[in-house]
Design a protein around this motif. Structure first.
Motif, PDB file in Angstrom:
ATOM      1  N   ALA A 171       0.853  -1.190   0.000  1.00  0.00           N
ATOM      2  CA  ALA A 171       0.000   0.000   0.000  1.00  0.00           C
ATOM      3  C   ALA A 171       0.885   1.234   0.000  1.00  0.00           C
ATOM      4  CB  ALA A 171      -0.894   0.008   1.240  1.00  0.00           C
TER       5      ALA A 171
ATOM      6  N   ARG B 186      -3.084  -2.033  -2.867  1.00  0.00           N
ATOM      7  CA  ARG B 186      -4.311  -1.481  -2.291  1.00  0.00           C
ATOM      8  C   ARG B 186      -4.002  -0.098  -1.738  1.00  0.00           C
ATOM      9  NH1 ARG B 186      -6.296  -4.964  -4.577  1.00  0.00           N
ATOM     10  NH2 ARG B 186      -7.718  -6.624  -3.920  1.00  0.00           N
ATOM     11  N   TRP B 187      -4.950   0.835  -1.811  1.00  0.00           N
ATOM     12  CA  TRP B 187      -4.780   2.150  -1.165  1.00  0.00           C
ATOM     13  C   TRP B 187      -6.146   2.673  -0.762  1.00  0.00           C
ATOM     14  CZ3 TRP B 187      -0.969   4.343   1.205  1.00  0.00           C
ATOM     15  CH2 TRP B 187      -1.035   5.691   1.546  1.00  0.00           C
TER      16      TRP B 187
ATOM     17  N   GLU C 152      -5.613   0.624   6.250  1.00  0.00           N
ATOM     18  CA  GLU C 152      -4.447  -0.084   5.696  1.00  0.00           C
ATOM     19  C   GLU C 152      -3.829  -0.983   6.790  1.00  0.00           C
ATOM     20  OE1 GLU C 152      -4.263   0.816   2.537  1.00  0.00           O
ATOM     21  OE2 GLU C 152      -4.604   2.988   2.431  1.00  0.00           O
TER      22      GLU C 152
END
Ligand code: AHG
Ligand code: MN
Ligand code: MN
Length: 340
Positions: free
Chosen positions: A207, A242-243, A250
């Motif tokens: 992330a 992923r963000w 996160e």
């Protein structure tokens, strides 16, 4: 299966490990107010908490209505416990001493980010509250100042977050592992749902906000380029990205299924050593990671060893799976060594 409530769990910690009764009061107070914040979040537009408040915080960020409201709720709740001598918040310029001038020494200081992931509030995406409890270094009832808060993360007594997502969960450590409690919306009770959480040593997910790539330092560019090469590069495996734009979300994902989270320093403003704040974002999350078997550095050194110089100090953050954090940290140190 017998459900273990947060209250039962805290009682057992007091009985079996001597967890301080005042710390239990504080954690209970944080849990109670997070339930109220969770209800507000759930109501969204119907609760009148969306949109901007029309002010900026000390860091020059636009405050959302929920930033301000949740901050007020947190301040009141922690002082109501009667065990907090002063609090510090992302939304307050300076630390705030307890209002009661009754000559009683209160044992704790608490730092918090009342609402993490503010840009997600209005779009119905996960947000959270982060907290970090420190000892009040004053031996008398005098009011603590900002300087009293400047303790390294290694000295935290309790730290954690509440995530307001599809479920509301409170996740924290008192130095004996990481436990996750899920709010039962019908009873208002937090129930232990994941005990002694461990982060897998190696990661399959990362992330980072890649839109800042051109501003990153060389070691971060190198590390991310290798992740992106996947099976065709030196790493020999593919990674997913992923963000969520909320550190709470996160960190929660990493605690649940592994990975690495990064918010590096960058060259947009070389005087700014990162975006995230050491005392109420990086320190509590770093301790959770270490307690779950992961690692947390600023690219060069362990975050929990840093001695803060300012309440709202910023720091670069690399946290999560041990192998990955060690690798990206080694790249920074290699680069630094090469420069000497
Ligand atoms: P906050 O809402 O408390 O100011 O924190 C937001 C932080 C953090 O939660 C998140 O990881 C990061 O800012 C998102 O930054 P980008 O805007 O670069 O995505
Ligand atoms: Mn935040
Ligand atoms: Mn915030």
């Amino acid at each position: 299966m017998q459900e273990l409530t947060l209250k039962d769990w805290l009682d057992a910690q007091m009985r079996d490990f001597g967890l301080d009764a005042d710390l239990v009061k504080l954690l209970t107070g944080v849990a109670a107010v997070s339930r109220d914040i969770s209800r507000l979040v759930e109501a969204g537009a119907l609760g009148g908490i969306l949109g901007l408040h029309g002010t900026q915080n000390v860091q020059g960020e636009e405050q959302k209505e929920l930033d301000v409201v949740s901050n007020e709720m947190m301040v009141k709740a922690v002082f109501d416990t009667g065990v907090v001598a002063a609090c510090a918040s992302e939304e307050l310029d300076h630390s705030l001493p307890a209002p009661a001038a009754d000559g009683v020494r209160r044992p704790y200081l608490i730092c918090f980010d009342p609402l993490d992931g503010s840009s997600n509030i209005d779009i119905n995406v996960s947000i959270g509250t982060i907290f970090s409890v420190l000892v009040n270094p004053r031996s008398d009832a005098s009011a603590p100042t900002d300087e009293d808060f400047l303790q390294p993360g290694d000295r935290q007594l309790a730290a954690g977050y509440v995530i307001y997502g599809p479920q509301t969960q409170m996740v924290f450590t008192v130095g004996r592992g990481v436990n996750m409690f899920t709010l039962n919306p019908r009873t208002g009770e937090y129930i232990l749902t994941n005990a002694n959480v461990k982060v897998p040593e190696s990661a399959k997910e990362f992330a980072i906000n890649c839109s800042n790539m051109r501003h990153w330092e060389q070691p971060v560019k190198r590390y991310i380029a290798e992740l992106l090469e996947g099976t065709t590069g030196v790493r020999g495996k593919d990674f997913n990205m992923r963000w969520v734009a909320a550190m709470v979300a996160e960190v929660h994902r990493i605690l649940c299924r592994g990975g690495i989270f990064m918010y590096p320093r960058d060259n947009r403003d070389p005087s700014r050593p990162g975006k995230l704040r050491l005392m109420y974002e990086a320190n509590p999350m770093s301790w959770l990671m270490e307690q779950a078997g992961g690692r947390a550095t600023n690219g060069r050194t362990r975050i929990l060893g840093l001695v803060p110089e300012k309440l709202h100090q910023r720091v670069a953050v690399f946290l999560g799976a041990r192998e990955e954090v060690e690798r990206v940290t080694a790249y920074h140190l290699e680069e630094d060594g090469g420069r000497c």
